[in-house]
Write a protein that holds these residues in place. Structure first.
Motif, short mmCIF file in Angstrom:
data_model
loop_
_atom_site.label_atom_id
_atom_site.label_comp_id
_atom_site.label_asym_id
_atom_site.label_seq_id
_atom_site.Cartn_x
_atom_site.Cartn_y
_atom_site.Cartn_z
N LEU A 76 0.99 -0.96 1.59
CA LEU A 76 1.12 -0.59 0.19
C LEU A 76 0.17 -1.41 -0.67
O LEU A 76 0.21 -2.64 -0.66
N LEU A 77 -0.68 -0.74 -1.42
CA LEU A 77 -1.56 -1.41 -2.38
C LEU A 77 -0.79 -1.66 -3.68
O LEU A 77 -0.70 -2.79 -4.15
N HIS A 78 -0.25 -0.59 -4.27
CA HIS A 78 0.53 -0.71 -5.50
C HIS A 78 1.15 0.64 -5.87
O HIS A 78 0.86 1.66 -5.27
N TRP A 79 2.00 0.59 -6.88
CA TRP A 79 2.52 1.79 -7.54
C TRP A 79 1.68 1.99 -8.79
O TRP A 79 1.37 1.04 -9.50
N TYR A 80 1.29 3.24 -9.03
CA TYR A 80 0.44 3.56 -10.18
C TYR A 80 1.14 4.62 -11.00
O TYR A 80 1.46 5.70 -10.48
N CYS A 81 1.40 4.32 -12.26
CA CYS A 81 2.16 5.23 -13.12
C CYS A 81 1.27 5.76 -14.23
O CYS A 81 0.74 4.99 -15.03
N ASP A 82 1.10 7.07 -14.26
CA ASP A 82 0.29 7.74 -15.28
C ASP A 82 1.19 8.34 -16.34
O ASP A 82 2.24 8.92 -16.01
N VAL A 94 0.30 2.29 -15.98
CA VAL A 94 0.97 1.05 -15.62
C VAL A 94 0.84 0.88 -14.11
O VAL A 94 1.12 1.81 -13.35
N ILE A 95 0.41 -0.31 -13.68
CA ILE A 95 0.25 -0.62 -12.26
C ILE A 95 1.28 -1.69 -11.90
O ILE A 95 1.38 -2.71 -12.58
N LEU A 96 2.03 -1.43 -10.82
CA LEU A 96 3.03 -2.38 -10.33
C LEU A 96 2.65 -2.82 -8.92
O LEU A 96 2.56 -2.00 -8.01
N SER A 97 2.44 -4.11 -8.74
CA SER A 97 2.07 -4.63 -7.42
C SER A 97 3.33 -4.81 -6.57
O SER A 97 4.43 -4.94 -7.11
N PRO A 98 3.17 -4.87 -5.24
CA PRO A 98 4.33 -5.11 -4.37
C PRO A 98 5.00 -6.46 -4.67
O PRO A 98 6.19 -6.62 -4.42
N GLU A 99 4.24 -7.40 -5.24
CA GLU A 99 4.78 -8.72 -5.57
C GLU A 99 5.56 -8.71 -6.89
O GLU A 99 6.13 -9.72 -7.28
N GLY A 100 5.54 -7.58 -7.60
CA GLY A 100 6.29 -7.48 -8.84
C GLY A 100 5.48 -7.69 -10.11
O GLY A 100 6.04 -7.70 -11.20
N LEU A 101 4.18 -7.87 -9.98
CA LEU A 101 3.34 -8.02 -11.17
C LEU A 101 3.10 -6.66 -11.81
O LEU A 101 2.99 -5.65 -11.12
N LYS A 138 3.84 10.54 -14.09
CA LYS A 138 3.46 10.75 -12.69
C LYS A 138 3.45 9.37 -12.05
O LYS A 138 2.73 8.47 -12.49
N VAL A 139 4.27 9.19 -11.02
CA VAL A 139 4.39 7.91 -10.33
C VAL A 139 3.82 8.07 -8.93
O VAL A 139 4.27 8.94 -8.18
N SER A 140 2.83 7.25 -8.61
CA SER A 140 2.15 7.36 -7.32
C SER A 140 2.29 6.08 -6.51
O SER A 140 2.21 4.97 -7.06
N LYS A 141 2.48 6.25 -5.23
CA LYS A 141 2.53 5.14 -4.27
C LYS A 141 1.18 5.16 -3.55
O LYS A 141 0.87 6.12 -2.86
N ILE A 142 0.40 4.11 -3.71
CA ILE A 142 -0.98 4.06 -3.23
C ILE A 142 -1.07 3.15 -2.01
O ILE A 142 -0.62 2.00 -2.05
N TYR A 143 -1.68 3.68 -0.94
CA TYR A 143 -1.80 2.94 0.32
C TYR A 143 -3.25 2.61 0.66
O TYR A 143 -4.16 3.39 0.39
N HIS A 171 8.96 4.50 -22.91
CA HIS A 171 10.06 4.90 -22.02
C HIS A 171 9.88 4.29 -20.63
O HIS A 171 10.80 3.72 -20.06
N LEU A 172 8.66 4.40 -20.09
CA LEU A 172 8.37 3.85 -18.76
C LEU A 172 8.54 2.34 -18.75
O LEU A 172 9.16 1.78 -17.84
#
Length: 160
Positions: free
Chosen positions: A71-77, A99-106, A60-65, A138-139
């Motif tokens: 955009l705060l980050h992408w959150y992958c469950d 897995v959390i992905l920041s807009p800066e790529g972290l 489950k991939v979420s775009k969190i605002y 896989h992710l």
């Protein structure tokens, strides 16, 4: 899969299963369900988002605002799905590793301590642990190979 009319979020830690009755299903097919939603409880760090449930991949991939729409980050469950034809509902069980992905790529992999605790206390089975670790691998492979755009595309393509 038949058309889903209601989603449930099942968490192992803390133990709960709640209907996501206010989530709006924007798109669904045999591969994905895309929703938009507001946070269940008021939060200072974010207010709303959208999620893409990858039914074949256990993700489950979420775009969190934030409240201001940034955009705060992408959150992958890492998740597992179970469809209930009697009421056309889908229960999404969170297998804890995220897995959390920041807009800066972290990138941060989180909640592995909870995953270990869940196995120690028999909240998850060995089969679920194996599935979780394989899906996490896989992710991470997708992210490391710079292919995360494939997972983002369902949300971004809808302008969410």
């Amino acid at each position: 899969m038949n058309k889903v009319s209601l989603l449930y979020r099942r968490r192992l830690i803390p133990r709960e299963c709640i209907p996501l009755k206010d989530d709006i299903i924007v798109e669904q097919n045999d591969e994905v369900i895309v929703t938009k939603w507001k946070s269940l409880h008021p939060r200072a760090d974010f207010s709303h988002g959208c999620s893409c449930y990858f039914l074949q991949e256990g993700l489950k991939v979420s775009k969190i605002y934030r409240a201001d729409g940034s955009l705060l980050h992408w959150y992958c469950d890492i998740v597992e799905y179970s469809f209930h034809p009697e009421d056309s509902s889908l229960t999404v069980t969170d297998l804890l590793a995220d897995v959390i992905l920041s807009p800066e790529g972290l990138m941060k992999v989180v909640d592995l301590d909870e995953l270990a605790e869940a196995l120690e206390t028999s909240l998850i089975t060995q089969e679920q642990m194996i599935a979780c670790l394989r899906r996490l691998d896989h992710l991470l492979t997708i992210i490391y190979r710079d292919k995360f755009d494939r997972l983002r595309s369902h949300i971004d393509g809808l302008g969410l």
